[in-house]
Scaffold this motif. Sequence first.
Motif, PDB file in Angstrom:
ATOM      1  N   MET C 170      76.692  10.138 -71.012  1.00 24.51           N
ATOM      2  CA  MET C 170      76.146   9.419 -69.752  1.00 24.51           C
ATOM      3  C   MET C 170      76.488  10.183 -68.462  1.00 24.51           C
ATOM      4  SD  MET C 170      74.504   6.711 -70.367  1.00 24.51           S
ATOM      5  CE  MET C 170      73.641   7.801 -71.732  1.00 24.51           C
ATOM      6  N   ALA C 171      77.671  10.598 -68.393  1.00 22.44           N
ATOM      7  CA  ALA C 171      78.249  11.591 -67.621  1.00 22.44           C
ATOM      8  C   ALA C 171      77.257  12.920 -67.344  1.00 22.44           C
ATOM      9  CB  ALA C 171      79.617  12.057 -67.497  1.00 22.44           C
ATOM     10  N   ALA C 172      77.090  13.439 -68.458  1.00 18.11           N
ATOM     11  CA  ALA C 172      76.261  14.571 -68.304  1.00 18.11           C
ATOM     12  C   ALA C 172      74.830  14.411 -67.778  1.00 18.11           C
ATOM     13  CB  ALA C 172      76.223  15.307 -69.830  1.00 18.11           C
ATOM     14  N   GLU C 239      86.785   5.664 -65.677  1.00 21.54           N
ATOM     15  CA  GLU C 239      85.483   5.552 -65.164  1.00 21.54           C
ATOM     16  C   GLU C 239      85.154   6.861 -64.604  1.00 21.54           C
ATOM     17  OE1 GLU C 239      85.921   2.670 -62.194  1.00 21.54           O
ATOM     18  OE2 GLU C 239      87.274   4.024 -60.796  1.00 21.54           O
ATOM     19  N   VAL C 240      83.723   7.101 -64.652  1.00 23.84           N
ATOM     20  CA  VAL C 240      83.446   8.609 -63.999  1.00 23.84           C
ATOM     21  C   VAL C 240      82.283   8.127 -63.072  1.00 23.84           C
ATOM     22  CG1 VAL C 240      82.243  10.768 -64.327  1.00 23.84           C
ATOM     23  CG2 VAL C 240      83.583   9.445 -66.403  1.00 23.84           C
ATOM     24  N   GLU C 241      82.687   8.432 -61.648  1.00 19.57           N
ATOM     25  CA  GLU C 241      81.476   7.780 -60.622  1.00 19.57           C
ATOM     26  C   GLU C 241      81.145   9.046 -59.979  1.00 19.57           C
ATOM     27  OE1 GLU C 241      83.710   5.148 -57.694  1.00 19.57           O
ATOM     28  OE2 GLU C 241      81.581   4.883 -56.786  1.00 19.57           O
ATOM     29  N   ASN C 242      79.897   9.282 -59.993  1.00 13.94           N
ATOM     30  CA  ASN C 242      79.378  10.730 -59.415  1.00 13.94           C
ATOM     31  C   ASN C 242      80.004  11.996 -60.033  1.00 13.94           C
ATOM     32  OD1 ASN C 242      77.262   9.338 -58.264  1.00 13.94           O
ATOM     33  ND2 ASN C 242      78.526   8.637 -56.580  1.00 13.94           N
ATOM     34  N   GLY C 243      80.511  12.007 -61.208  1.00 14.55           N
ATOM     35  CA  GLY C 243      81.085  13.228 -61.692  1.00 14.55           C
ATOM     36  C   GLY C 243      82.595  13.129 -61.715  1.00 14.55           C
ATOM     37  N   VAL C 244      83.172  12.131 -60.877  1.00 18.21           N
ATOM     38  CA  VAL C 244      84.851  12.101 -60.746  1.00 18.21           C
ATOM     39  C   VAL C 244      85.356  11.291 -61.778  1.00 18.21           C
ATOM     40  CG1 VAL C 244      86.509  11.717 -58.965  1.00 18.21           C
ATOM     41  CG2 VAL C 244      84.314  12.566 -58.265  1.00 18.21           C
ATOM     42  N   TRP C 295      90.927  17.830 -62.381  1.00 23.54           N
ATOM     43  CA  TRP C 295      89.903  18.718 -62.040  1.00 23.54           C
ATOM     44  C   TRP C 295      88.775  18.420 -61.034  1.00 23.54           C
ATOM     45  CZ3 TRP C 295      85.197  19.560 -64.488  1.00 23.54           C
ATOM     46  CH2 TRP C 295      84.517  20.664 -64.453  1.00 23.54           C
ATOM     47  N   SER C 296      88.161  17.180 -61.771  1.00 19.36           N
ATOM     48  CA  SER C 296      86.930  16.628 -61.231  1.00 19.36           C
ATOM     49  C   SER C 296      87.165  16.162 -59.514  1.00 19.36           C
ATOM     50  CB  SER C 296      86.093  15.717 -61.914  1.00 19.36           C
ATOM     51  OG  SER C 296      87.155  14.534 -61.926  1.00 19.36           O
ATOM     52  N   LYS C 297      88.493  15.581 -59.518  1.00 20.73           N
ATOM     53  CA  LYS C 297      88.856  15.097 -58.139  1.00 20.73           C
ATOM     54  C   LYS C 297      88.974  16.225 -57.330  1.00 20.73           C
ATOM     55  CE  LYS C 297      90.743  10.572 -59.281  1.00 20.73           C
ATOM     56  NZ  LYS C 297      91.779   9.823 -59.598  1.00 20.73           N
ATOM     57  N   SER C 298      89.568  17.353 -57.726  1.00 22.34           N
ATOM     58  CA  SER C 298      89.789  18.523 -56.654  1.00 22.34           C
ATOM     59  C   SER C 298      88.543  19.179 -56.217  1.00 22.34           C
ATOM     60  CB  SER C 298      90.861  19.531 -57.529  1.00 22.34           C
ATOM     61  OG  SER C 298      90.022  20.184 -58.614  1.00 22.34           O
ATOM     62  N   LEU C 299      87.522  19.172 -57.525  1.00 23.50           N
ATOM     63  CA  LEU C 299      86.370  19.924 -57.653  1.00 23.50           C
ATOM     64  C   LEU C 299      85.552  18.993 -56.709  1.00 23.50           C
ATOM     65  CD1 LEU C 299      85.238  22.378 -58.806  1.00 23.50           C
ATOM     66  CD2 LEU C 299      84.059  20.673 -60.404  1.00 23.50           C
ATOM     67  N   MET C 300      85.532  17.794 -56.638  1.00 23.97           N
ATOM     68  CA  MET C 300      84.642  17.030 -55.672  1.00 23.97           C
ATOM     69  C   MET C 300      85.219  16.344 -54.419  1.00 23.97           C
ATOM     70  SD  MET C 300      82.101  16.658 -57.564  1.00 23.97           S
ATOM     71  CE  MET C 300      81.615  16.675 -59.358  1.00 23.97           C
TER      72      MET C 300
END
Lengths: 101, 392, 303
Positions: C170-172, C239-244, C295-300
Amino acid sequence: MNDFPTPIATVPSTGNKTGGWRTFRPVILYDKCIRCMICWKFCPEPAIKIVSAEKYTAKNAAIGKLDAPEIDYDYCKGCGICANECPVKCIEMVFEEKLEE
Amino acid sequence: MIKMLTGNYASAWGAKLARARVVAAYPITPQTTIVEKIAEFIANGEFDGKYIRVESEHSAMAACIAAENTGVRTFTATSSHGLALMHEMLHWAAGARLPIVMSVVNRALGPPWSIWSDQQDTISQRDTGWLQIYTENNQEVLDSIIMAYRIAENENVLLPIMVIEDAFILSHTMEPVDIPSQELVDKFLPEYDPKYKLDPSSPMGFGSLVMPEGPFMEYKFKGHEAMRSALKIIDEVDSLFKENFGRSYGGSIDTYRIDGADYILVIMGSVASTGKEVVDKLRENGKNVGLVRIRSFRPFPHERLREILKNRRAVGIFDRSYTFGYGGALFSEVRNSLYGLSIPVKGYIGGLGGRDITLDILEKIFNDIIKIGKEGLDRDYEWVGLIGDKRW
Amino acid sequence: MKNLTIPEEEYMLPGHTACLGCGATLAMRYALKALGKNTIITIPACCWAVIPGVYPSRALEVPLLYTAFEVTGAAVSGIREALSAKGIEDVNVVGFAGDGGTADIGIQSLSGAVERGEDIFYIMYDNEAYMNTGIQRSSSTPKGAWTTTTQVGKIRDWKKEKKKNMVEIMAAHGIPYTATASIAFPEDFIKKLEKGKKIKGPKFYQVFSTCPTGWLVSPNKSVEVARLAVESKIFPLYEVENGVYNITYMPKKEVKVKDYFALQGRFRHLTEDEIREIQNDVDEAWRILVEKEKWSKSLMKVQ
């Protein structure tokens, strides 16, 4: 049969008294119960009602102010989640046939 | 307003004029220009509805079922393998008694791959509980879609309906089509507001489990009765359509020069036009032949057809589909209609995978029907137009 | 005064026909508590097609459309678009399907609905096999499990493949919101649904739902097993919210996969070595998840 062109389910399932499935009956020992409602929270039927604080004698005055759980034996299938999850172990699972004796 | 339209554009115009509120469709040759036209209507703000670009035909039908259950008029279109993929949901739509209208472009089923016309796709869906209307020209495609909503939404019917046109011969061929005004169509088709629908103010379960002791059979019987009553309603709506729009197609059966005809060919789809030309030619040569075009294959007009055919000397049936090992589906139905009468009845199977059904082939068939009328039946059915078959 | 941590209102009725200790019913009960009365739900072939009881019985206080096995994604799309065509935007449209109906036969229509950005809730109640048909293997069955189609037998033919990761799938898709949840953590599940109500577009939830019958678990241990799945990190809550990525529950105690397996008959055949191998898989997946969160938090650029 009714005038529907296709079967449409309208009758609440509450007419089906699933209490007859039960082998073990959960019995709440109110003198130990802390009314945390965890039993209510995890009941998959749901067959645990919330009743007024005064209905049962409580362990102490503070707990006595809280509404209490009450098992609805019409629907309780006796899965025992309530007894397993109870943090103070105040729900006993009693063999139904023993109760009948 | 008269416009040059392909059969597919006529179909899209039909859906637009009928004010379908949800369209869910997936592209397949040769249906594509229907959904492209609808997409064009949507993009230009001319279509008052939602278009769900689903990822398969199976989902197209499932989405239409759910939307129709929510209480809106729906439309979809498909062909061939797309229709075959829908099969499960076709049963669901009929079982749920939803008046979904679907445009089907008749195309052969593979293998081998063929994108050309025959009726195997729709005939294979015979027992799904859908009404099936076969059309002869592009005007009839448009008119039949408007009529289809009126028929399907009748409270004595409430069954889904396919309006069927031949691949390319109609779907991609331009003909002048009279597009009726929106006011006229609105008058003919009142707004759709079903009695039972998904609505948070009334919790109901649609389609739950039913035990053998009931009422599964009873509801299937209701569907059966609805299909039977649809026969009369198809004819009534055709008359009503004539009153409102000035055009008529004969309801369940269209006939051509059958007065005094001893020899009749029964046919479905656009090939009837070729048949009519052959009838004219043979009549000029003094052969008393006529043509019957079945418009409604489901429900099948057995009684009406028997009445039309009962005093003929021989009847032939042309099937543009096949059942491996026996005669065609239309042949079986027509012969059933004539059960107990001593009329020779013969089936002809041809035109598969888009093989041309020529004037010559149809003339030979008519001559064969005359022959069996005089000499008796040589066989129950045969395939016509096979490469290397000298008879045809 | 009431001492409640989840909403009191009930939209699931007793008298339903689920097995003793059924996790799928808890998943439904909590979902409807969060979503409320203004909801339309659609259910494909699965345990929940039978739980409301035979016609004319209904066990939900919201309208329910039963539909075919593989079409939940298409059905929610049809309902959503029909409501929108009527100008109704405030109704929660919910697909409620099992793991087979979601991860196997229904993945195509789910993918379509998510890709199209339909404003819907899709709740996969994950009981890790085809339970309604009698405990056959699905792609959501975990590695190591016995099912009726992955039997132990003489050659130890239990399931050797890893569980399909639906949340990652789903995240993809770039879904606005997706999360795991568990029947043992109803407050977490309800909070995630409340969050979803504020998000337009598709929301996907994978709810770990114990099946005592299929897992060979004593019904009274249903919630406990689900809790151990989270504590042992075999089924993390995130959870994954908008990729995070955001891990919503950090396991408090050191629970091993072995402890989680111990309550279940379906893993009884596994040797120490086999359990160790699965533990390694779980440790590795957890390590990656923790890294993904960072990683996703830093990326976003999320605080």
